[in-house]
Structure formats: structure tokens, C-alpha cells
Design a protein around this motif. Structure first.
Motif, PDB file in Angstrom:
ATOM      1  N   ASN A 116       1.500  -1.577  -0.380  1.00  0.00           N
ATOM      2  CA  ASN A 116       0.328   0.446   0.360  1.00  0.00           C
ATOM      3  C   ASN A 116       0.932   1.024  -0.157  1.00  0.00           C
ATOM      4  OD1 ASN A 116      -1.161  -2.300   1.553  1.00  0.00           O
ATOM      5  ND2 ASN A 116      -3.166  -0.773   1.165  1.00  0.00           N
ATOM      6  N   ILE A 117      -0.034   2.681  -0.028  1.00  0.00           N
ATOM      7  CA  ILE A 117       0.577   3.451  -0.794  1.00  0.00           C
ATOM      8  C   ILE A 117       0.162   4.804  -0.641  1.00  0.00           C
ATOM      9  CG2 ILE A 117       2.177   5.084  -2.648  1.00  0.00           C
ATOM     10  CD1 ILE A 117       3.900   2.647  -2.303  1.00  0.00           C
ATOM     11  N   VAL A 118       0.557   5.490   1.034  1.00  0.00           N
ATOM     12  CA  VAL A 118      -0.057   6.680   1.305  1.00  0.00           C
ATOM     13  C   VAL A 118       0.934   7.704   0.642  1.00  0.00           C
ATOM     14  CG1 VAL A 118      -2.061   5.436   2.690  1.00  0.00           C
ATOM     15  CG2 VAL A 118       0.037   6.736   3.536  1.00  0.00           C
ATOM     16  N   PHE A 119       0.067   8.896   0.149  1.00  0.00           N
ATOM     17  CA  PHE A 119       0.630  10.139   0.110  1.00  0.00           C
ATOM     18  C   PHE A 119       0.704  11.736   1.078  1.00  0.00           C
ATOM     19  CE2 PHE A 119       2.993  10.206  -4.806  1.00  0.00           C
ATOM     20  CZ  PHE A 119       1.996   8.774  -4.802  1.00  0.00           C
ATOM     21  N   LEU A 134      -8.712   8.980  -3.275  1.00  0.00           N
ATOM     22  CA  LEU A 134      -8.552  10.196  -2.340  1.00  0.00           C
ATOM     23  C   LEU A 134      -9.328  10.370  -0.954  1.00  0.00           C
ATOM     24  CD1 LEU A 134      -8.678  13.272  -3.525  1.00  0.00           C
ATOM     25  CD2 LEU A 134     -10.376  13.551  -3.768  1.00  0.00           C
ATOM     26  N   ALA A 135      -8.205  11.376  -0.169  1.00  0.00           N
ATOM     27  CA  ALA A 135      -8.640  11.383   1.384  1.00  0.00           C
ATOM     28  C   ALA A 135      -8.431  13.223   0.825  1.00  0.00           C
ATOM     29  CB  ALA A 135      -7.660  10.765   1.976  1.00  0.00           C
ATOM     30  N   VAL A 171     -14.890   8.868  -0.304  1.00  0.00           N
ATOM     31  CA  VAL A 171     -13.945  10.104  -0.346  1.00  0.00           C
ATOM     32  C   VAL A 171     -13.468   9.919   0.902  1.00  0.00           C
ATOM     33  CG1 VAL A 171     -13.331  12.353  -0.235  1.00  0.00           C
ATOM     34  CG2 VAL A 171     -14.258  11.361  -2.208  1.00  0.00           C
ATOM     35  N   MET A 172     -12.798   9.677   1.579  1.00  0.00           N
ATOM     36  CA  MET A 172     -11.746   9.612   3.633  1.00  0.00           C
ATOM     37  C   MET A 172     -12.606  11.429   3.583  1.00  0.00           C
ATOM     38  SD  MET A 172      -9.175   8.458   5.203  1.00  0.00           S
ATOM     39  CE  MET A 172      -9.852   6.645   5.527  1.00  0.00           C
ATOM     40  N   SER A 215      -3.495  11.805  -0.387  1.00  0.00           N
ATOM     41  CA  SER A 215      -3.906  12.962   0.619  1.00  0.00           C
ATOM     42  C   SER A 215      -3.906  14.502  -0.022  1.00  0.00           C
ATOM     43  CB  SER A 215      -3.569  12.990   2.075  1.00  0.00           C
ATOM     44  OG  SER A 215      -3.979  13.489   3.093  1.00  0.00           O
ATOM     45  N   THR A 216      -5.163  15.285   0.402  1.00  0.00           N
ATOM     46  CA  THR A 216      -4.484  16.406   0.633  1.00  0.00           C
ATOM     47  C   THR A 216      -5.613  17.141   1.330  1.00  0.00           C
ATOM     48  OG1 THR A 216      -5.422  18.669  -1.478  1.00  0.00           O
ATOM     49  CG2 THR A 216      -7.183  16.908  -1.569  1.00  0.00           C
TER      50      THR A 216
END
Ligand code: SAH
Ligand code: SF4
Length: 333
Positions: A148-151, A207-208, A249-250, A187-188
Motif C-alpha cells: 500500500n502507498i499513502v501520499f 482520495l483523502a 472519499v475519505m 491526501s490533499t
């Protein structure tokens, strides 16, 4: 590491060479071209010269052994942080940085405090994943891989959109890491232009949105970027995103003691999000800049108000607080 010149070095080589090289970098995870024994000695030498694979990274371990933070020094001596989270079920998540620092200066975030230095190149984003992939293989098992990858590391991914999306496509590619798009989250802080573009990519990434407040007045105290991106605009952009993609969306909501964690705030947030395809992730704030996490019972009350309004809620377990590897604690000291 610098793999930007690979196509230059490969000029005149047969087409299959490129595939061989991809397999060496992403599949075999070599850190020196001499290990790529399918290539001629001359080519290996040239690649070692023009496209070195060593990554200048240093690992810090946590007490609970579930989180590792690495500091990677880039070729221009800028430093970035990247975090590996190991889950009980065998998944490995890498939390990648998208920029050196961040220009947005959220008051609760250590990256924001250090200011903005520059965008990361696509390969510098990928390098973070390669670094931990090599580590996992050496330390745990050759079969284990990054899943898993989270930005969610340093920086605002939507302000480095093209390089981030190029990195996502590489990570997702069967020829490289083959990480499913649904296992990749961006995440933005609510950069609506980025959300709009992402909706049109035809890629199933998650998308978070870091909302952290139910109204502009409260949000502005935490996130100076709220001056430009009002909640109305963020929510309507999110609505079109959901309509276009059909994806949930989170909404990330940091709970900061005596700031955004009141019953009124929870009620207002519930009103704002009611009936939408969202999941709210409540995050106890890690102590940065004098902010304190909300106490457990406040979090419970906040959560219950959302649940009573039919909103799905999850609560983030905070990994790595003791090595400053937790969210918002990434900054080069
Ligand atoms: N710039 C993007 C992505 C990086 S920040 C964004 O803001 O979404 C990733 C996550 O870490 C965000 O949800 C952010 O709100 C959270 N974060 C920042 N500071 C934090 C802190 N002190 N405690 C817990 N989470 C924090
Ligand atoms: Fe930048 Fe995100 Fe930190 Fe805000 S929370 S300063 S947008 S990295």
C-alpha cells in the motif's frame, strides 16, 4: 539514485533491454548494476556511471517495531522523510513525501513549519518505495513486498500533480510494483484543481481530503490555505468527483483539544457530510506547535454524533509517535 538517463544510455540497444532493466530495478531490486548479470559488462559499467542505484537513506526504528522512518538524502543534498508501516496482516504501507517541505503552513503540522523547498521528481517519489522494498526483502522475507502507498508524507501532492500522477502510474504498473490503484491513497488539503483533474484520470486511487473543520472560520485558524479554498468549493468539487468516479472519499479530521473538537463542530460536520459517499477518519492530533490531542472521551462523543447521523467513521491508530514518524511530525530538524 538517478535513473533519469536510462533511456539515453539504452539508445541503440534492442527493445527487450528496457524490460530487462525494469525487472532488475523493480523486481530484483538490485542496488548496483553489477548484479544485473543478464547485461553485458560494458553496459553495466556505463549504467553504474550514469544511473547509480544506491540510495542514500538512513533508518530510524520505533519502540513498537511497527513503524520505521527513513531519511533519504537526495542528489542535491535536500532531505526527505518516508515512513514504513507494518501491519499485523502482512501488509506493508509506505507513506511517501511528494515535496521537500510544504508551502501551506498548517499550524498543526511539522512539515508546514519547515516551509517549502521544492517539488520531488517522479523518480524521487519512486525511490522512497524502492528503498523500503529493498529493506523488506533483506530484513523480512524475499516474498514480502510493499502493498500500500499513502501520499501522506511531507508536502501537498496536488501542488506537484504531474510528478505524483506519473509516480502513481509507475507504482501501479504490472511491469514494476504492480500495486493496485485501490491500494494507493492521495491526501490533499483541498486543492480543488487537483481533485478535478484526478476525477478525469480514469484511475481508481483513493482520495483523502484533509478537512479538519466544518466551517471556514475554524478552518482558517488551522489552515491558511482556507483563504483560497473555501469549504463550499471543496465540498462541491468533492461531490462532482464522487459523481464522476463513484468512489468513496475519505475525510480526514484531526481532533485538536479545545480547537475543533466540540459537540457543535461535530454537529456541523455531520450536517455538511450527511448522505454523501464519504468515510470520516478521526485522527487524534500528534503534538506539534503546542497543539494537544483531544482526550479519548471527547473523541468518543465526536464520533457518536457522526455515527448517529449515518456517517461512516474510522479512527486512525497513531503509528510511530515516539520517533516523530507520525502524521504531521515529518520535518527535517
Ligand atoms: N498535504 C497533504 C498530505 C500530507 S499531510 C494533506 O494535508 O492532506 C498528511 C496527513 O497528516 C494530513 O491528513 C494531515 O492533516 C495529517 N497531519 C498533519 N499534522 C498532523 C498532526 N500533528 N497530527 C496528526 N496528523 C497530522
Ligand atoms: Fe502541508 Fe499537509 Fe502539512 Fe498542511 S498538513 S502543512 S498541507 S503537509
Amino acid at each position: 539514485m538517478n535513473i533519469e538517463k536510462i533511456s539515453e544510455v539504452l539508445v541503440g540497444q534492442p527493445a527487450f533491454r528496457y524490460k530487462q532493466i525494469q525487472k532488475s530495478i523493480y523486481g530484483d531490486l538490485i542496488d548496483n548494476w553489477d548484479q544485473a548479470t543478464t547485461l553485458s559488462k560494458d553496459l553495466r559499467q556505463k549504467l553504474n556511471q550514469e544511473c547509480p542505484l544506491e540510495i542514500n537513506g538512513e533508518i530510524k526504528k520505533t519502540g513498537d517495531k511497527k513503524t520505521l522512518k527513513a531519511i533519504i538524502t537526495l542528489l542535491d543534498n535536500q532531505k526527505i522523510e518516508t515512513v514504513l508501516m507494518m501491519h499485523k496482516d502482512g501488509r506493508y504501507t509506505v507513506c511517501v513525501s511528494s515535496q521537500v517541505g510544504c508551502a501551506l503552513g498548517c499550524t498543526f503540522c511539522a512539515t508546514g513549519e519547515m516551509g517549502y523547498k521544492r517539488n520531488l521528481k517522479t523518480n524521487e517519489i519512486i525511490e522512497q518505495v524502492i528503498f523500503f522494498s529493498r529493506y523488506i526483502r533483506k530484513t523480512y522475507s524475499p516474498e514480502d513486498r510493499v502493498t500500500n502507498i499513502v501520499f501522506m508524507g511531507m508536502g501537498e501532492p496536488m501542488l506537484n500533480y504531474d510528478n505524483v500522477l506519473a509516480a502513481v502510474r509507475i507504482l501501479n504498473s504490472e511491469e514494476t510494483f504492480n500495486i493496485g490503484a485501490r491500494k494507493i491513497s492521495i491526501s490533499t488539503s483541498g486543492i480543488t484543481e487537483g481533485i478535478k483533474k484526478l476525477a478525469l484520470e480514469g484511475i481508481q486511487v483513493n482520495l483523502a481530503i484533509s478537512l479538519h473543520a466544518p466551517n471556514d472560520k475554524m478552518r482558517l485558524k488551522l489552515m491558511p490555505i482556507s483563504r483560497k479554498y473555501k469549504i463550499d468549493k471543496i465540498i462541491s468539487t468533492m461531490d462532482s468527483y464522487i459523481e464522476k468516479t463513484g468512489r468513496q472519499v475519505m475525510i480526514e479530521y484531526l481532533l485538536i483539544k479545545d480547537s475543533n473538537d466540540s459537540i457543535e463542530a461535530a454537529t456541523e460536520l455531520a450536517e455538511l457530510l450527511k448522505g454523501k459517499l464519504v468515510v470520516v477518519n478521526l485522527i487524534p492530533c500528534n503534538p506539534v506547535g503546542g497543539n494537544k490531542p483531544s482526550p479519548e472521551y471527547t473523541i468518543k462523543k465526536f464520533k457518536n454524533i457522526l455515527l448517529r447521523n449515518g456517517i461512516t467513521v474510522t479512527q486512525r491508530y497513531t503509528f510511530g509517535r515516539d520517533i516523530d514518524a507520525a502524521c504531521g511530525q515529518l520535518a527535517i530538524k
